[in-house]
Design a protein around this motif. Structure first.
Motif, PDB file in Angstrom:
ATOM      1  N   THR A  63     113.257  77.303  -1.611  1.00 62.30           N
ATOM      2  CA  THR A  63     112.476  77.458  -0.392  1.00 62.30           C
ATOM      3  C   THR A  63     113.325  77.967   0.761  1.00 62.30           C
ATOM      4  O   THR A  63     112.946  78.908   1.460  1.00 62.30           O
ATOM      5  CB  THR A  63     111.832  76.113  -0.012  1.00 62.30           C
ATOM      6  OG1 THR A  63     111.125  75.600  -1.136  1.00 62.30           O
ATOM      7  CG2 THR A  63     110.885  76.287   1.155  1.00 62.30           C
ATOM      8  N   ALA A  64     114.469  77.338   0.957  1.00 62.95           N
ATOM      9  CA  ALA A  64     115.311  77.693   2.095  1.00 62.95           C
ATOM     10  C   ALA A  64     115.755  79.152   2.027  1.00 62.95           C
ATOM     11  O   ALA A  64     115.768  79.857   3.029  1.00 62.95           O
ATOM     12  CB  ALA A  64     116.527  76.782   2.154  1.00 62.95           C
ATOM     13  N   GLY A  66     114.321  81.549   0.295  1.00 67.39           N
ATOM     14  CA  GLY A  66     113.261  82.512   0.056  1.00 67.39           C
ATOM     15  C   GLY A  66     113.413  83.223  -1.278  1.00 67.39           C
ATOM     16  O   GLY A  66     112.970  84.351  -1.450  1.00 67.39           O
ATOM     17  N   GLN A 145     108.711  81.907  12.296  1.00 61.96           N
ATOM     18  CA  GLN A 145     107.336  82.354  12.046  1.00 61.96           C
ATOM     19  C   GLN A 145     106.919  82.107  10.611  1.00 61.96           C
ATOM     20  O   GLN A 145     105.742  82.224  10.273  1.00 61.96           O
ATOM     21  CB  GLN A 145     107.204  83.868  12.308  1.00 61.96           C
ATOM     22  CG  GLN A 145     107.481  84.293  13.716  1.00 61.96           C
ATOM     23  CD  GLN A 145     106.304  84.018  14.632  1.00 61.96           C
ATOM     24  OE1 GLN A 145     105.355  83.349  14.254  1.00 61.96           O
ATOM     25  NE2 GLN A 145     106.385  84.538  15.850  1.00 61.96           N
ATOM     26  N   ARG A 146     107.886  81.828   9.762  1.00 66.64           N
ATOM     27  CA  ARG A 146     107.576  81.689   8.357  1.00 66.64           C
ATOM     28  C   ARG A 146     106.618  80.533   8.122  1.00 66.64           C
ATOM     29  O   ARG A 146     106.774  79.472   8.692  1.00 66.64           O
ATOM     30  CB  ARG A 146     108.872  81.472   7.560  1.00 66.64           C
ATOM     31  CG  ARG A 146     108.590  81.534   6.104  1.00 66.64           C
ATOM     32  CD  ARG A 146     109.716  81.872   5.218  1.00 66.64           C
ATOM     33  NE  ARG A 146     111.049  81.459   5.535  1.00 66.64           N
ATOM     34  CZ  ARG A 146     111.839  80.861   4.622  1.00 66.64           C
ATOM     35  NH1 ARG A 146     111.367  80.549   3.440  1.00 66.64           N
ATOM     36  NH2 ARG A 146     113.093  80.598   4.915  1.00 66.64           N
ATOM     37  N   PRO A 148     105.271  79.034   4.718  1.00 62.21           N
ATOM     38  CA  PRO A 148     105.634  77.972   3.805  1.00 62.21           C
ATOM     39  C   PRO A 148     107.143  78.003   3.642  1.00 62.21           C
ATOM     40  O   PRO A 148     107.757  77.058   3.390  1.00 62.21           O
ATOM     41  CB  PRO A 148     104.957  78.374   2.498  1.00 62.21           C
ATOM     42  CG  PRO A 148     104.861  79.880   2.564  1.00 62.21           C
ATOM     43  CD  PRO A 148     105.181  80.318   3.957  1.00 62.21           C
TER      44      PRO A 148
END
Lengths: 148, 148
Positions: A63-64, A66, A145-146, A148
């Motif tokens: 997640t971190a 991407g 702005q991301r 998820p």
DNA sequence: TATTGTTATACTCTATAACTATA
DNA sequence: TATAGTTATAGAGTATAACAATA
């Protein structure tokens, strides 16, 4: 600099400005860290995040950074083969696995981190401390702005 | 936002901040332009640069976009197959070729450009005009570090 | 059922060397 | 000989679906 091309139309777009700024940043990384230490950007990021964060899981890294989970698996496989990280299953939830640096991974990371400082000085040599802080703050505001 | 991870070490580095900011920018592009119009970022950039600049050559595009010449050939092949651009040899120097938009290319670019404006508003909705200008200026200052 | 992580796959991107043709 | 562009190729990045194991 403009390479004889009128880029005004593109330079109105954030994405293009980011992509253009990424070119020298990426090339300098390749020259100073990528080639000398055999580390790609993602790999360097993983070493750094795992160094700071105890018991990081695959998921949180994915997640971190991407990076989609299946792709991260490949990267971690490679890092593990090089004996830079190790994966251990969580005793509480056997689905999860914690990623940690090996001594070899810690050593390589320390070396890379040192070079990274030089890299920053090179890239931002024409920036005042205020400009640098402002740039970082604004980029982080974009990143926030991301969804998820 | 921090995804539960301590990213402070990485956030000291320009390259990481750029990469993190690129994530939402890239995803929004994909959603609004990439998928709907079947355009990748490079292709969109090419359409825009070729629209503004008369008689762009392969070489100048390659340099401006930071895409190696052989790879640009593939991209241009694809754009030509889709009849979005045409390549014509220079009468003065037959080694060079000028790249121009076809009517179809111009139409697609117009559509993409319109969406791009929306995309910008979305991405920068929390930014004041001053912040936006500052961010763009600083990113261009980084980009100017590029050597060749 | 939902989640973590892996396997498999397909497609795209990037970098390099070797080539053609023009100059 | 130098430059513009192409071909060929290998390696890396990215996205998605299907799966195993665990909860």
């Amino acid at each position: 600099m403009s390479h004889g091309l009128d880029q005004s139309e593109m330079l109105r777009l954030l994405g293009y400005n980011i992509a253009q700024a990424a070119i020298p940043a990426y090339r300098l990384f390749e020259t100073l860290i990528g080639l000398p230490l055999g580390l790609r950007q993602v790999e360097f990021s993983i070493l750094t995040l795992v160094d700071t964060n105890d018991k990081v899981t695959h998921k949180r890294l994915s997640t971190a950074l991407g990076v989609a989970a299946p792709n991260l698996t490949i990267v971690l496989d490679r890092l593990e083969q090089r004996q830079l990280v190790k994966r251990t299953r969580s005793p509480h939830d056997a689905r999860m696995q914690y990623i940690q640096l090996t001594p070899k991974g810690r050593a390589l990371h320390a070396k890379a981190k040192q070079i990274a400082d030089t890299m920053e000085s090179d890239l931002l040599s024409h920036f005042s401390a205020g400009e640098r802080a402002m740039l970082f703050e604004l980029l982080q505001k974009v990143a926030a702005q991301r969804r998820p």
